[in-house]
Design an enzyme around this catalytic site. Structure first.
Site, PDB file in Angstrom:
ATOM      1  N   ASP A 463       0.827  -1.210   0.000  1.00 22.80           N
ATOM      2  CA  ASP A 463       0.000   0.000   0.000  1.00 22.80           C
ATOM      3  C   ASP A 463       0.863   1.263   0.000  1.00 22.80           C
ATOM      4  O   ASP A 463       2.072   1.216   0.301  1.00 22.80           O
ATOM      5  CB  ASP A 463      -0.907  -0.030   1.245  1.00 22.80           C
ATOM      6  CG  ASP A 463      -2.245   0.656   1.008  1.00 22.80           C
ATOM      7  OD1 ASP A 463      -2.338   1.477   0.069  1.00 22.80           O
ATOM      8  OD2 ASP A 463      -3.188   0.383   1.773  1.00 22.80           O
ATOM      9  N   ASP A 528     -10.742   2.015  -3.509  1.00 22.09           N
ATOM     10  CA  ASP A 528     -11.326   1.611  -2.222  1.00 22.09           C
ATOM     11  C   ASP A 528     -12.842   1.535  -2.327  1.00 22.09           C
ATOM     12  O   ASP A 528     -13.501   0.983  -1.439  1.00 22.09           O
ATOM     13  CB  ASP A 528     -10.962   2.629  -1.134  1.00 22.09           C
ATOM     14  CG  ASP A 528      -9.600   2.342  -0.524  1.00 22.09           C
ATOM     15  OD1 ASP A 528      -9.094   1.224  -0.702  1.00 22.09           O
ATOM     16  OD2 ASP A 528      -9.045   3.245   0.134  1.00 22.09           O
TER      17      ASP A 528
HETATM   18  C1  GLA Z   1      -5.776   1.965   2.246  1.00 28.22           C
HETATM   19  C2  GLA Z   1      -6.185   0.827   1.338  1.00 28.22           C
HETATM   20  C3  GLA Z   1      -7.239  -0.006   2.034  1.00 28.22           C
HETATM   21  C4  GLA Z   1      -6.705  -0.510   3.352  1.00 28.22           C
HETATM   22  C5  GLA Z   1      -6.230   0.650   4.198  1.00 28.22           C
HETATM   23  C6  GLA Z   1      -5.537   0.162   5.447  1.00 28.22           C
HETATM   24  O1  GLA Z   1      -6.783   2.875   2.398  1.00 28.22           O
HETATM   25  O2  GLA Z   1      -6.639   1.318   0.117  1.00 28.22           O
HETATM   26  O3  GLA Z   1      -7.631  -1.080   1.219  1.00 28.22           O
HETATM   27  O4  GLA Z   1      -5.673  -1.417   3.129  1.00 28.22           O
HETATM   28  O5  GLA Z   1      -5.330   1.478   3.492  1.00 28.22           O
HETATM   29  O6  GLA Z   1      -5.062   1.196   6.213  1.00 28.22           O
END
Ligand code: GLA
Length: 716
Positions: A463, A528
């Protein structure tokens, strides 16, 4: 095929010609990029304008007017009336004067930036007349069958002095203007890659400035006939194999040409190529089709899917994020895993929250060690538990980041990007690590390695949750280039050493969904936002430049955690099916009937997975109320239809399939409907769908607001 004859360099693909001419002054002209032309006619394409007022021409040749020429790569202060592609200077002289010195074919070698494999390559080398020993190489890689041409530029400094680059695009495409429009894909978190049509009037400047390819503007874009549709018109697609700030510029010249520039963002860019060193740009990818956006974008999907993005079997994973967020522990996750196994999932991804002290997003990034409060037997024990059930273990990490509240920051505050005395800009309470420091890169690599060797990870969700702000002292935006050079090195080493580990590329959703990161990761988290209405639009935008198998989609709870919209299960499932499928769902808390739905969905997807893996996606409807896709995989495929809003007494739009065998019969099947139709009828009349009449019984389908149908077709 690449042919070098006399002064012409011809890059021929299955359907296209890209023709360059080295003129007697050593300038490189672009004579044509489009449909095939005959080599016997090349000389006819030499555009010459005579006596255009106020333009420059060669002393001994009144017909050589700079403004009448489409250059292949332009430099400032050379009489060109458009923006330049590259500005080279040193302390003594603010310009360069490059002329072609040689042309040679050579295979690709590894570079600082990701380079696609295969293809046939040619290099056109230019030498600077001002500085002995400064050369600029224009590299071309041709993928004949895919109708794709890649370009990048390498600057080699063998002079005694350092040279400065304040702009260095990966490619310039000069083309006759005609009536054209640009199409860019912009957005924000949760609504990434939305298609936006921009008329080409004057100049269009787009791109990203935030140090990442960004949710705000994808490096993928198109330039096409104003009248182009999915099925007709001349369409150029461009993409960039880069994850940092990028620049897209499309400008009209006063002399009926369009200049497209594409590369690393030049705002505040100032890269010094030291004496004895070289600089290489990211790769620009282009394709052309005279058959509309559908074919052009499928060329791009195929190139990305067949050449750039690693091909791996992707397990169906259940992710913990939207189920438990930070509130995770071994016992809960064991229950989660056992339930996941009973539903047919292939593995579990333990998302954010597993490492020491990470109870919310204010702390602990950088401390990539298991939190024994949450995992009393250690992470490895949990991995073993999954492995004992023949399930894969996935784990989340944000390796490029550090929290100020962390042991890492306490020990190495100087590792974080922070400009002394400047106001602090934190994104999600975190700072970015300076990967250009070798000791930081080593630390990051070791953390990644630990996930595999000590914790037993088979799958890593990588990420990146904030944009860049501060740059180190003495640096401008060229720092981002150096940062990604270091990051790609880590990725290259990691994927070479652990080829079986699956990387999921994520950046607050789809903030780095680009061909740089995707050179190493077979899948990317598209957004997301998993609400199917939003998601269908995001996947549709993404499909222009990327294959569906690289798009990771999850089915999640209703109402959506992002939009609060309630949607039906089928819409969530069918939308998530068009890509690599998974889920983030608290399966320990749902009803038996919902469990049954998920179980069936997994079986259904497993049967569809072979189709999805190699499929191209064509968008079939321009009707605003529908998203319609043909997922095409040879003799078998899928038609996805999403109706956004139900209107009473309305029928579904005609859906005419494409690229079928007109003489064959196809079996079509969805819900309780099953029928045969000929390829000819399906192409020329469309799919004979029943009436959409909500509430009616037999013989009608029942599409309400935000509902979908998924039709499977197969040649029989
Ligand atoms: C980001 C990612 C999510 C999740 C969060 C965790 O927002 O896009 O899918 O993994 O971080 O903190």
């Amino acid at each position: 095929m690449i042919t070098i004859t006399n002064d012409f360099v011809h890059l021929a693909t299955k359907n296209n010609s890209y023709l360059l001419h080295i003129n007697k002054y050593g300038d490189l002209e672009n004579l044509h990029y489009g449909c095939k032309i005959n080599s016997a006619d090349f000389h006819l394409l030499l555009r010459r304008r005579s006596f255009i007022v106020n333009t420059l021409f060669a002393k001994d040749d009144m017909t050589y007017c700079i403004d009448g020429i489409n250059f292949e790569y332009s430099f400032p202060f050379r009489g060109d009336s458009g923006s330049c592609a590259c500005h080279v200077a040193d302390d003594e002289c603010g310009m360069a004067d490059f002329v072609v010195s040689k042309v040679f074919k050579a295979p690709q070698t590894e570079q600082d930036m990701p380079v696609p494999s295969g293809g046939e390559s040619v290099c056109i080398e230019l030498a600077d007349k001002i500085r002995d020993g400064l050369t600029l190489q224009l590299w071309y890689v041709v993928y004949e069958e895919l109708d794709v041409i890649c370009r990048y530029v390498k600057i080699i400094n063998k002079t005694e002095m350092d040279v400065k680059l304040s702009k260095v695009m990966s490619a310039q495409y000069d083309m006759p203007k005609g009536d054209k429009k640009a199409v860019i894909f912009d957005g924000a978190w949760g609504r990434e890659r939305a298609k936006k049509v921009v008329p080409i009037i004057g100049a269009i400047a787009a791109g990203s400035f935030s140090g990442m390819s960004s949710a705000e503007c994808s490096p993928f874009f198109m330039v096409e006939d104003a009248s182009a549709t999915q099925c007709s018109g001349n369409v150029y697609c461009f993409n960039l194999m880069y994850s940092g700030s990028h620049e897209i510029s499309v400008e009209c010249t006063p002399y009926d040409s369009i200049r497209v520039l594409h590369g690393v963002q030049s705002d505040a860019f100032n890269y010094v190529v030291n004496s004895g060193e070289s600089f290489v740009t990211p790769v620009s990818v282009s394709t052309f089709s005279d058959k509309g956006e559908g074919t052009a974008s499928v060329n791009m999907q195929k190139f990305a899917g067949d050449i750039v993005i690693p091909k791996k079997h992707i397990p169906i994973m259940l992710n913990s994020w939207e189920s438990v967020y930070f509130d995770l522990n071994e016992a809960k996750l064991q229950e989660f895993a056992a339930k996941a196994k009973s539903l047919g999932f292939d593995g579990v991804v333990v998302d954010d929250g597993w490492f020491i002290g990470r109870d919310d997003d204010t702390t602990s990034l950088g401390d990539w060690f298991e939190d024994r409060r949450k995992f009393p037997h250690g992470i490895k024990a949990y991995a073993d538990y999954l492995h004992s059930m023949d399930m894969a273990f996935g784990i989340w990490i944000e390796p490029e980041m550090v929290s100020e509240r962390s042991q890492l920051y306490k020990a190495h505050p100087d590792w974080a990007l922070k400009c002394k005395n400047a106001r602090e800009i934190v994104g999600r309470n975190q700072l970015i690590l300076d990967l250009t420091k070798p000791e930081v890169a080593d630390y990051v690599y070791e953390a990644l390695q630990r996930l595999v060797t000590e914790y037993g990870a088979d799958y890593i969700k990588w990420d990146f949750n904030r944009r860049f702000a501060d740059v180190p002292r003495g640096e401008g935006s060229e720092y981002f280039y150096k940062y990604y050079r270091a990051l790609y090195q880590i990725l290259r080493k990691f994927t070479a050493n652990y080829p079986d580990v699956i990387l999921e590329n994520c950046a607050s959703g789809g903030g780095r969904f680009d061909l740089g990161m995707m050179s190493y990761a077979p899948i990317g988290w598209v957004s997301d936002n998993t609400d199917p209405l939003s998601r269908a639009e995001i996947q549709q935008g993404t499909s222009y430049g990327f294959p569906i198998r690289a798009m990771l989609n999850h089915i999640s709870a209703s109402p959506s955690h992002q939009t609060k919209r309630a949607t039906n299960f089928d819409a969530r499932k069918n939308t998530a099916f068009i890509g690599s499928f998974g889920a983030q769902y608290d399966v320990t808390k749902i009803s038996d009937s919902e469990c049954e739905q998920i179980k069936n969905a997994i079986c259904e997807y497993k049967a569809l997975q072979p189709i999805i893996q190699n499929a191209s996606l064509y968008r079939l409807s321009d009707n605003e109320n529908y998203v319609v896709w043909q997922v095409d995989s040879g003799d078998v495929g899928l038609v996805y239809i999403m109706q956004k809003r139900f209107y009473t007494v309305s029928s579904l739009p005609g859906i005419r399939l494409i690229h079928l065998d007109e003489n064959a019969t196809y079996m079509l099947q969805f819900d309780n409907f099953k029928f045969e139709a000929s390829g000819l009828t399906l192409q020329n009349y469309g799919v004979p769908l029943p009436m959409n009449y909500q509430g009616c019984g037999d013989g009608a389908i029942n599409l309400t607001d935000m509902s979908t149908i998924l039709i499977k077709f197969q040649k029989i």
